[in-house]
Write a protein that holds these residues in place. Structure first.
Motif, PDB file in Angstrom:
ATOM      1  N   LYS A   1      -0.415  19.500   1.947  1.00 28.16           N
ATOM      2  CA  LYS A   1      -1.111  19.471   3.224  1.00 28.16           C
ATOM      3  C   LYS A   1      -1.699  18.090   3.490  1.00 28.16           C
ATOM      4  O   LYS A   1      -2.234  17.444   2.589  1.00 28.16           O
ATOM      5  CB  LYS A   1      -2.214  20.526   3.236  1.00 28.16           C
ATOM      6  CG  LYS A   1      -1.682  21.944   3.032  1.00 28.16           C
ATOM      7  CD  LYS A   1      -2.808  22.971   3.031  1.00 28.16           C
ATOM      8  CE  LYS A   1      -2.266  24.376   2.829  1.00 28.16           C
ATOM      9  NZ  LYS A   1      -3.358  25.398   2.800  1.00 28.16           N
ATOM     10  N   PHE A   2      -1.597  17.658   4.730  1.00 27.72           N
ATOM     11  CA  PHE A   2      -1.983  16.303   5.084  1.00 27.72           C
ATOM     12  C   PHE A   2      -3.474  16.028   4.888  1.00 27.72           C
ATOM     13  O   PHE A   2      -3.845  14.992   4.317  1.00 27.72           O
ATOM     14  CB  PHE A   2      -1.587  16.003   6.532  1.00 27.72           C
ATOM     15  CG  PHE A   2      -0.136  15.645   6.691  1.00 27.72           C
ATOM     16  CD1 PHE A   2       0.274  14.328   6.619  1.00 27.72           C
ATOM     17  CD2 PHE A   2       0.817  16.626   6.883  1.00 27.72           C
ATOM     18  CE1 PHE A   2       1.608  13.988   6.750  1.00 27.72           C
ATOM     19  CE2 PHE A   2       2.153  16.302   7.012  1.00 27.72           C
ATOM     20  CZ  PHE A   2       2.551  14.975   6.948  1.00 27.72           C
ATOM     21  N   ALA A   3      -4.333  16.903   5.370  1.00 30.48           N
ATOM     22  CA  ALA A   3      -5.770  16.623   5.336  1.00 30.48           C
ATOM     23  C   ALA A   3      -6.295  16.355   3.926  1.00 30.48           C
ATOM     24  O   ALA A   3      -6.913  15.311   3.686  1.00 30.48           O
ATOM     25  CB  ALA A   3      -6.540  17.766   5.993  1.00 30.48           C
ATOM     26  N   PRO A   4      -6.068  17.261   2.972  1.00 33.24           N
ATOM     27  CA  PRO A   4      -6.596  16.976   1.627  1.00 33.24           C
ATOM     28  C   PRO A   4      -5.905  15.797   0.949  1.00 33.24           C
ATOM     29  O   PRO A   4      -6.553  15.032   0.225  1.00 33.24           O
ATOM     30  CB  PRO A   4      -6.336  18.284   0.863  1.00 33.24           C
ATOM     31  CG  PRO A   4      -5.268  18.988   1.635  1.00 33.24           C
ATOM     32  CD  PRO A   4      -5.479  18.610   3.055  1.00 33.24           C
TER      33      PRO A   4
ATOM     34  N   ARG B   1       0.830  -1.201   0.000  1.00 39.67           N
ATOM     35  CA  ARG B   1       0.000   0.000   0.000  1.00 39.67           C
ATOM     36  C   ARG B   1       0.868   1.256   0.000  1.00 39.67           C
ATOM     37  O   ARG B   1       0.574   2.228  -0.708  1.00 39.67           O
ATOM     38  CB  ARG B   1      -0.908  -0.022   1.232  1.00 39.67           C
ATOM     39  CG  ARG B   1      -1.798   1.205   1.390  1.00 39.67           C
ATOM     40  CD  ARG B   1      -2.725   1.388   0.211  1.00 39.67           C
ATOM     41  NE  ARG B   1      -3.638   2.510   0.423  1.00 39.67           N
ATOM     42  CZ  ARG B   1      -4.214   3.181  -0.559  1.00 39.67           C
ATOM     43  NH1 ARG B   1      -3.981   2.865  -1.816  1.00 39.67           N
ATOM     44  NH2 ARG B   1      -5.031   4.173  -0.289  1.00 39.67           N
ATOM     45  N   THR B   2       1.931   1.264   0.770  1.00 40.68           N
ATOM     46  CA  THR B   2       2.829   2.416   0.815  1.00 40.68           C
ATOM     47  C   THR B   2       3.452   2.652  -0.553  1.00 40.68           C
ATOM     48  O   THR B   2       3.517   3.788  -1.041  1.00 40.68           O
ATOM     49  CB  THR B   2       3.946   2.192   1.855  1.00 40.68           C
ATOM     50  OG1 THR B   2       3.349   2.025   3.145  1.00 40.68           O
ATOM     51  CG2 THR B   2       4.902   3.379   1.899  1.00 40.68           C
ATOM     52  N   ASP B   3       3.926   1.589  -1.187  1.00 40.04           N
ATOM     53  CA  ASP B   3       4.535   1.710  -2.511  1.00 40.04           C
ATOM     54  C   ASP B   3       3.520   2.203  -3.537  1.00 40.04           C
ATOM     55  O   ASP B   3       3.856   2.995  -4.427  1.00 40.04           O
ATOM     56  CB  ASP B   3       5.103   0.366  -2.954  1.00 40.04           C
ATOM     57  CG  ASP B   3       6.339  -0.026  -2.155  1.00 40.04           C
ATOM     58  OD1 ASP B   3       6.940   0.862  -1.529  1.00 40.04           O
ATOM     59  OD2 ASP B   3       6.693  -1.224  -2.147  1.00 40.04           O
TER      60      ASP B   3
ATOM     61  N   GLY C   1      -0.050   8.716   9.088  1.00 40.46           N
ATOM     62  CA  GLY C   1       1.227   8.029   9.263  1.00 40.46           C
ATOM     63  C   GLY C   1       1.782   7.499   7.955  1.00 40.46           C
ATOM     64  O   GLY C   1       2.973   7.651   7.657  1.00 40.46           O
ATOM     65  N   LEU C   2       0.913   6.876   7.159  1.00 40.98           N
ATOM     66  CA  LEU C   2       1.385   6.340   5.883  1.00 40.98           C
ATOM     67  C   LEU C   2       1.778   7.469   4.945  1.00 40.98           C
ATOM     68  O   LEU C   2       2.793   7.384   4.247  1.00 40.98           O
ATOM     69  CB  LEU C   2       0.289   5.477   5.246  1.00 40.98           C
ATOM     70  CG  LEU C   2       0.706   4.655   4.014  1.00 40.98           C
ATOM     71  CD1 LEU C   2      -0.093   3.363   3.946  1.00 40.98           C
ATOM     72  CD2 LEU C   2       0.512   5.452   2.725  1.00 40.98           C
ATOM     73  N   LEU C   3       0.996   8.555   4.921  1.00 40.39           N
ATOM     74  CA  LEU C   3       1.311   9.684   4.048  1.00 40.39           C
ATOM     75  C   LEU C   3       2.642  10.322   4.449  1.00 40.39           C
ATOM     76  O   LEU C   3       3.449  10.695   3.591  1.00 40.39           O
ATOM     77  CB  LEU C   3       0.191  10.725   4.110  1.00 40.39           C
ATOM     78  CG  LEU C   3       0.403  11.963   3.231  1.00 40.39           C
ATOM     79  CD1 LEU C   3       0.479  11.573   1.764  1.00 40.39           C
ATOM     80  CD2 LEU C   3      -0.723  12.976   3.462  1.00 40.39           C
ATOM     81  N   ARG C   4       2.893  10.420   5.746  1.00 41.62           N
ATOM     82  CA  ARG C   4       4.165  10.989   6.210  1.00 41.62           C
ATOM     83  C   ARG C   4       5.341  10.143   5.723  1.00 41.62           C
ATOM     84  O   ARG C   4       6.371  10.672   5.320  1.00 41.62           O
ATOM     85  CB  ARG C   4       4.174  11.094   7.738  1.00 41.62           C
ATOM     86  CG  ARG C   4       5.405  11.815   8.296  1.00 41.62           C
ATOM     87  CD  ARG C   4       5.359  11.854   9.814  1.00 41.62           C
ATOM     88  NE  ARG C   4       4.193  12.568  10.290  1.00 41.62           N
ATOM     89  CZ  ARG C   4       4.125  13.892  10.373  1.00 41.62           C
ATOM     90  NH1 ARG C   4       5.158  14.637  10.002  1.00 41.62           N
ATOM     91  NH2 ARG C   4       3.030  14.469  10.835  1.00 41.62           N
TER      92      ARG C   4
END
Length: 222
Positions: A32-35, A8-10, A45-48
Motif C-alpha cells: 500500500k502506498f501510504a504506509p 534516490r530511486t535506485d 510518484g517515486l514509489l510507483r
C-alpha cells in the motif's frame, strides 16, 4: 537534479527489494502506498516507479483490482519458472562458451574465487545465508550469463533469476539443503566445464544445479 533523482530511486529500489527478499513483506501481501511512502520517506510518484521496476524483475505483481503486491508463490509457478530458467540460462551459457572471450572467462574465475571464499551461513541464524555470500552467488551466476553477447537474452535470464530469489528466500528447505547437496562443488563443476569449453556438460551441470534447488523446495513444502 536528474542524477540525484535517479540515485534516490535506485536507493529506495535496493531497500525495498532487500526487504521483500528478506521476508519483511510476505508473498501475496499488498504493498500500500501510504504506509510505504512513510516507511521509505518517498513520494507516491517515486514509489510507483520503484514498484513498477520491481514488477519488471518479477518480485512484485501489478493488477488493476489489487494494485501492487509481492508476487505470490506456488509450486506450480516454481516448476514453470524452473523449466524456463533451465532453457533460457542454458542457452545464454552455451552462447557464452561459444562466443565469450578471455575477459569473460577471467571474470568467471574471479567471481567463483570470491564465492568459494565467502562465508555462506549466517552465524546468528544458520537457516539464512549471509548477505556477502548472496551477493557473491549472484555475481557468479550473473557472470555465467554475461558472455552470451545478447542484451535481450541476458535481460530475460537475469529477470528469471531474480524471480527465483523469492522462492529461495521463502523456502522452508533452505536449512536442509546443505545435507542434501554440495553447492560449492556444484559451482566448481559448472565453472570447470565452462572454462574447458564443454558447452553440453556445462549446460547440463547448470540445469542440475537449478533443478536440485527446486526439488528440495518442493519436497520441504509437502
Amino acid at each position: 537534479m536528474p542524477t540525484s533523482a535517479k540515485t534516490r530511486t535506485d536507493e529506495v529500489l535496493d531497500r525495498l527489494r532487500t526487504d521483500i527478499l528478506g521476508g519483511r513483506f510476505a508473498p501475496g501481501e499488498r504493498l500500500k502506498f501510504a504506509p510505504l511512502c512513510q516507511v521509505y520517506d518517498v513520494s507516491v510518484g517515486l514509489l510507483r516507479e520503484v514498484l513498477s521496476r520491481l514488477a519488471e524483475q518479477g518480485l512484485v505483481l501489478a493488477s488493476p483490482q489489487v494494485g501492487f503486491q509481492v508476487t505470490p508463490i506456488s509450486v506450480e509457478d516454481l516448476l514453470d519458472l524452473t523449466r524456463t530458467r533451465m532453457d533460457i540460462e542454458g542457452l545464454a551459457l552455451r552462447r557464452g562458451i561459444e562466443r565469450g572471450d578471455m575477459a569473460w572467462r577471467a571474470r568467471l574465475v574471479a567471481a567463483h574465487f570470491t564465492l568459494a571464499n565467502t562465508q555462506r551461513r549466517n552465524e546468528e541464524d544458520p537457516t539464512r545465508v549471509t548477505p556477502e555470500w548472496e551477493a557473491a552467488h549472484t555475481d557468479f551466476h550473473d557472470a555465467l550469463l554475461a558472455g552470451c553477447e545478447s542484451r535481450r537474452l541476458y535481460a530475460i535470464a537475469t529477470a528469471l533469476r531474480t524471480s527465483a530469489c523469492l522462492y529461495r528466500r521463502w523456502s522452508e528447505a533452505i536449512d536442509a539443503t546443505d545435507a542434501a547437496r554440495d553447492p560449492a562443488q556444484e559451482h566448481a563443476t559448472i565453472l570447470q566445464y565452462t572454462i574447458d569449453g564443454d558447452a553440453d556438460a556445462a549446460v547440463a551441470a547448470l540445469a542440475d544445479h537449478i533443478e536440485l534447488t527446486t526439488t528440495l523446495i518442493v519436497a520441504a513444502r509437502e
